[in-house]
Design a protein around this motif. Structure first.
Motif, PDB file in Angstrom:
ATOM      1  N   GLY A  37       0.776  -1.227   0.000  1.00  0.00           N
ATOM      2  CA  GLY A  37       0.000   0.000   0.000  1.00  0.00           C
ATOM      3  C   GLY A  37       0.804   1.272   0.000  1.00  0.00           C
ATOM      4  O   GLY A  37       0.231   2.367   0.063  1.00  0.00           O
ATOM      5  N   TYR A  38       2.143   1.156  -0.076  1.00  0.00           N
ATOM      6  CA  TYR A  38       2.999   2.349  -0.057  1.00  0.00           C
ATOM      7  C   TYR A  38       3.812   2.422  -1.348  1.00  0.00           C
ATOM      8  O   TYR A  38       5.023   2.634  -1.331  1.00  0.00           O
ATOM      9  CB  TYR A  38       3.897   2.328   1.177  1.00  0.00           C
ATOM     10  N   ASN A  39       3.118   2.229  -2.460  1.00  0.00           N
ATOM     11  CA  ASN A  39       3.759   2.207  -3.763  1.00  0.00           C
ATOM     12  C   ASN A  39       4.450   3.533  -4.062  1.00  0.00           C
ATOM     13  O   ASN A  39       3.895   4.613  -3.821  1.00  0.00           O
ATOM     14  CB  ASN A  39       2.722   1.903  -4.848  1.00  0.00           C
ATOM     15  N   ASN A  40       5.685   3.432  -4.558  1.00  0.00           N
ATOM     16  CA  ASN A  40       6.493   4.598  -4.963  1.00  0.00           C
ATOM     17  C   ASN A  40       6.890   5.502  -3.795  1.00  0.00           C
ATOM     18  O   ASN A  40       7.312   6.633  -4.013  1.00  0.00           O
ATOM     19  CB  ASN A  40       5.766   5.440  -6.027  1.00  0.00           C
ATOM     20  N   TYR A  41       6.746   5.008  -2.551  1.00  0.00           N
ATOM     21  CA  TYR A  41       7.154   5.831  -1.413  1.00  0.00           C
ATOM     22  C   TYR A  41       8.650   5.677  -1.154  1.00  0.00           C
ATOM     23  O   TYR A  41       9.167   4.573  -0.940  1.00  0.00           O
ATOM     24  CB  TYR A  41       6.391   5.459  -0.142  1.00  0.00           C
ATOM     25  N   ASP A  42       9.348   6.780  -1.170  1.00  0.00           N
ATOM     26  CA  ASP A  42      10.754   6.860  -0.781  1.00  0.00           C
ATOM     27  C   ASP A  42      10.865   7.896   0.323  1.00  0.00           C
ATOM     28  O   ASP A  42      10.349   9.010   0.193  1.00  0.00           O
ATOM     29  CB  ASP A  42      11.642   7.264  -1.966  1.00  0.00           C
ATOM     30  N   GLY A  43      11.531   7.532   1.400  1.00  0.00           N
ATOM     31  CA  GLY A  43      11.652   8.460   2.515  1.00  0.00           C
ATOM     32  C   GLY A  43      11.786   7.723   3.827  1.00  0.00           C
ATOM     33  O   GLY A  43      12.173   6.553   3.882  1.00  0.00           O
ATOM     34  N   TYR A  44      11.441   8.413   4.929  1.00  0.00           N
ATOM     35  CA  TYR A  44      11.558   7.860   6.275  1.00  0.00           C
ATOM     36  C   TYR A  44      10.281   7.147   6.694  1.00  0.00           C
ATOM     37  O   TYR A  44       9.168   7.558   6.346  1.00  0.00           O
ATOM     38  CB  TYR A  44      11.858   8.976   7.277  1.00  0.00           C
ATOM     39  N   ALA A  45      10.448   6.082   7.481  1.00  0.00           N
ATOM     40  CA  ALA A  45       9.310   5.364   8.057  1.00  0.00           C
ATOM     41  C   ALA A  45       9.778   4.611   9.300  1.00  0.00           C
ATOM     42  O   ALA A  45      10.974   4.349   9.465  1.00  0.00           O
ATOM     43  CB  ALA A  45       8.694   4.409   7.044  1.00  0.00           C
ATOM     44  N   VAL A  46       8.819   4.264  10.161  1.00  0.00           N
ATOM     45  CA  VAL A  46       9.138   3.571  11.412  1.00  0.00           C
ATOM     46  C   VAL A  46       8.290   2.311  11.536  1.00  0.00           C
ATOM     47  O   VAL A  46       7.059   2.356  11.410  1.00  0.00           O
ATOM     48  CB  VAL A  46       8.877   4.481  12.637  1.00  0.00           C
ATOM     49  N   TYR A  47       8.965   1.179  11.768  1.00  0.00           N
ATOM     50  CA  TYR A  47       8.313  -0.073  12.145  1.00  0.00           C
ATOM     51  C   TYR A  47       8.349  -0.177  13.664  1.00  0.00           C
ATOM     52  O   TYR A  47       9.396   0.060  14.289  1.00  0.00           O
ATOM     53  CB  TYR A  47       9.052  -1.272  11.566  1.00  0.00           C
ATOM     54  N   SER A  48       7.233  -0.573  14.261  1.00  0.00           N
ATOM     55  CA  SER A  48       7.196  -0.700  15.722  1.00  0.00           C
ATOM     56  C   SER A  48       6.435  -1.956  16.112  1.00  0.00           C
ATOM     57  O   SER A  48       5.478  -2.361  15.439  1.00  0.00           O
ATOM     58  CB  SER A  48       6.536   0.528  16.357  1.00  0.00           C
ATOM     59  N   LYS A  49       6.887  -2.570  17.207  1.00  0.00           N
ATOM     60  CA  LYS A  49       6.218  -3.774  17.699  1.00  0.00           C
ATOM     61  C   LYS A  49       6.474  -3.917  19.192  1.00  0.00           C
ATOM     62  O   LYS A  49       7.619  -3.794  19.660  1.00  0.00           O
ATOM     63  CB  LYS A  49       6.728  -5.020  16.970  1.00  0.00           C
ATOM     64  N   SER A  50       5.415  -4.187  19.936  1.00  0.00           N
ATOM     65  CA  SER A  50       5.516  -4.439  21.361  1.00  0.00           C
ATOM     66  C   SER A  50       5.547  -5.951  21.597  1.00  0.00           C
ATOM     67  O   SER A  50       4.661  -6.665  21.136  1.00  0.00           O
ATOM     68  CB  SER A  50       4.331  -3.812  22.097  1.00  0.00           C
ATOM     69  N   VAL A  51       6.592  -6.429  22.281  1.00  0.00           N
ATOM     70  CA  VAL A  51       6.749  -7.868  22.504  1.00  0.00           C
ATOM     71  C   VAL A  51       7.033  -8.142  23.973  1.00  0.00           C
ATOM     72  O   VAL A  51       7.768  -7.394  24.629  1.00  0.00           O
ATOM     73  CB  VAL A  51       7.867  -8.462  21.623  1.00  0.00           C
ATOM     74  N   PHE A  52       6.464  -9.232  24.467  1.00  0.00           N
ATOM     75  CA  PHE A  52       6.713  -9.641  25.851  1.00  0.00           C
ATOM     76  C   PHE A  52       8.001 -10.447  25.905  1.00  0.00           C
ATOM     77  O   PHE A  52       8.202 -11.368  25.107  1.00  0.00           O
ATOM     78  CB  PHE A  52       5.560 -10.466  26.393  1.00  0.00           C
ATOM     79  N   ILE A  53       8.874 -10.100  26.854  1.00  0.00           N
ATOM     80  CA  ILE A  53      10.117 -10.839  27.076  1.00  0.00           C
ATOM     81  C   ILE A  53      10.128 -11.293  28.530  1.00  0.00           C
ATOM     82  O   ILE A  53      10.026 -10.467  29.446  1.00  0.00           O
ATOM     83  CB  ILE A  53      11.350  -9.977  26.762  1.00  0.00           C
ATOM     84  N   SER A  54      10.228 -12.578  28.733  1.00  0.00           N
ATOM     85  CA  SER A  54      10.168 -13.125  30.091  1.00  0.00           C
ATOM     86  C   SER A  54      11.393 -12.702  30.898  1.00  0.00           C
ATOM     87  O   SER A  54      12.421 -12.285  30.349  1.00  0.00           O
ATOM     88  CB  SER A  54      10.094 -14.660  30.035  1.00  0.00           C
ATOM     89  N   ASN A  55      11.293 -12.832  32.208  1.00  0.00           N
ATOM     90  CA  ASN A  55      12.425 -12.530  33.085  1.00  0.00           C
ATOM     91  C   ASN A  55      13.620 -13.412  32.756  1.00  0.00           C
ATOM     92  O   ASN A  55      14.769 -12.951  32.738  1.00  0.00           O
ATOM     93  CB  ASN A  55      12.029 -12.720  34.550  1.00  0.00           C
ATOM     94  N   GLU A  56      13.342 -14.684  32.481  1.00  0.00           N
ATOM     95  CA  GLU A  56      14.430 -15.624  32.176  1.00  0.00           C
ATOM     96  C   GLU A  56      15.194 -15.194  30.932  1.00  0.00           C
ATOM     97  O   GLU A  56      16.426 -15.167  30.920  1.00  0.00           O
ATOM     98  CB  GLU A  56      13.858 -17.030  31.986  1.00  0.00           C
ATOM     99  N   VAL A  57      14.455 -14.846  29.863  1.00  0.00           N
ATOM    100  CA  VAL A  57      15.091 -14.427  28.617  1.00  0.00           C
ATOM    101  C   VAL A  57      15.738 -13.053  28.784  1.00  0.00           C
ATOM    102  O   VAL A  57      16.836 -12.799  28.272  1.00  0.00           O
ATOM    103  CB  VAL A  57      14.079 -14.422  27.460  1.00  0.00           C
TER     104      VAL A  57
END
Length: 328
Positions: free
Chosen positions: A211-231
């Motif tokens: 959906g971002y055809n011909n877009y050149d420039g800045y962008a940000v990918y973001s994701k919230s993930v759970f990380i256990s205490n052990e890891v």
């Protein structure tokens, strides 16, 4: 003597071809053939519990106009049930779906795993994009039947799953991730994370195909993930895949590293590099959600987090993974 030598050479050549074909067959599940098909659009058609026994049969690949739907423009769904071999488990997988006109969403066992183009009301065609979707394997049932459902929208002229290769392919052994990040992320244009404007995007995948055809420039990918205490108490590496062109990585708002000169937009030689970032242990919040940001600048052509594997892995497993790749 000469005839015997020629026979031996021919026989060796035939055996070599046979063994190559067998090896190829062991690593592929062919998807060309008859699928189930229905025009219209309902999201429960992606689910495993839906009964498609009264749907029409359709040949894939083929333009749906040539399969009895001449003149139809709009939504339609394809479904097929396939058995995925047990030997595909713990392997990097690719789902090849050829060329689809105009745009598509792909579901495996009811879970969205990929998208090319954009649907109404802001249609963006991806008719000329070859569909190769990277799969983590977590949504597949190995040794059992699995549902592949493809939602398609055609705005005009030819439509459907029209040409190319249609198959599930098993590649090399995948890294032993603590957190597999090949999945849906959030995405916004601009230099910084903007929760309000962020929209879902599949990773890995070229953003022009989503959906971002011909877009050149800045962008940000973001994701919230759970990380256990052990890891969280272990030394970790973020394998961020191949990114086009340059990037910066932040975890919980703290700068981890960059590839290329992000601020100066100099990344012409970086688009082929696979990113591996060693995470300071104090940056990780064990037992909590952690926000990962990958800020990308694309100068020209394709852009985004374009190829995996992508995930969080311990440093010990990271070293073993790369050692095994060198041995192979």
């Amino acid at each position: 003597m000469k005839a015997s030598l020629i026979y031996t050479i021919i026989l060796s050549f035939v055996l070599c071809l046979t063994n190559t074909n067998l090896a190829s067959a062991e690593n592929e599940v062919q998807l060309k053939g008859i699928w189930k098909f229905r025009v219209g659009d309902r999201m429960d058609w992606a689910t495993t519990g839906y009964d498609d026994s009264d749907w029409d049969d359709i040949r894939v690949p083929a333009r749906w106009e040539n399969e009895g739907y001449h003149g139809y423009d709009g939504f339609a769904w394809y479904r097929i049930h396939v058995k995925v071999p047990e030997v595909f488990d713990n392997r990097l997988l690719e789902l090849h779906l050829g060329y689809i006109d105009d745009c598509d969403e792909v579901y495996i066992n009811g879970v969205k795993v990929g998208q090319s183009g954009a649907f109404p009301p802001q249609v963006a065609t991806a008719y000329n994009a070859k569909r190769v979707y990277k799969l983590s394997g977590e949504h597949l049932h190995f040794g059992e039947e699995n549902l592949i459902a493809v939602r398609v929208y055609d705005s005009q002229l030819e439509g459907g799953m029209v040409s190319g290769d249609f198959k599930l392919v098993a590649l090399a052994t995948k890294p032993q991730f603590e957190v597999d990040l090949s999945d849906e992320w959030m995405f916004n244009k601009g230099r910084e994370y903007d929760k309000e404007s962020a929209k879902p995007i599949q990773v890995p995948g070229i953003w022009e195909n989503q959906g971002y055809n011909n877009y050149d420039g800045y962008a940000v990918y973001s994701k919230s993930v759970f990380i256990s205490n052990e890891v969280g108490n272990k030394r970790l590496v973020l394998m961020a895949g191949r990114i086009d062109d340059v990037d910066q990585v932040y975890i919980n708002g703290k700068f981890v590293g960059e590839t290329g000169q992000f601020k100066h937009r100099d990344g012409a030689t970086m688009c082929d590099e696979f990113r591996n970032y060693f995470i300071p242990i104090e940056f990780v919040n064990g037992g909590q959600d952690n926000l990962i940001e990958i800020r990308v600048h694309d100068d020209r052509g394709e852009g985004g987090i374009v190829e995996g594997p992508i995930g969080i892995i311990t440093q010990d497993k990271f070293r073993e993974y790369w050692k095994s790749k060198r041995r192979n």
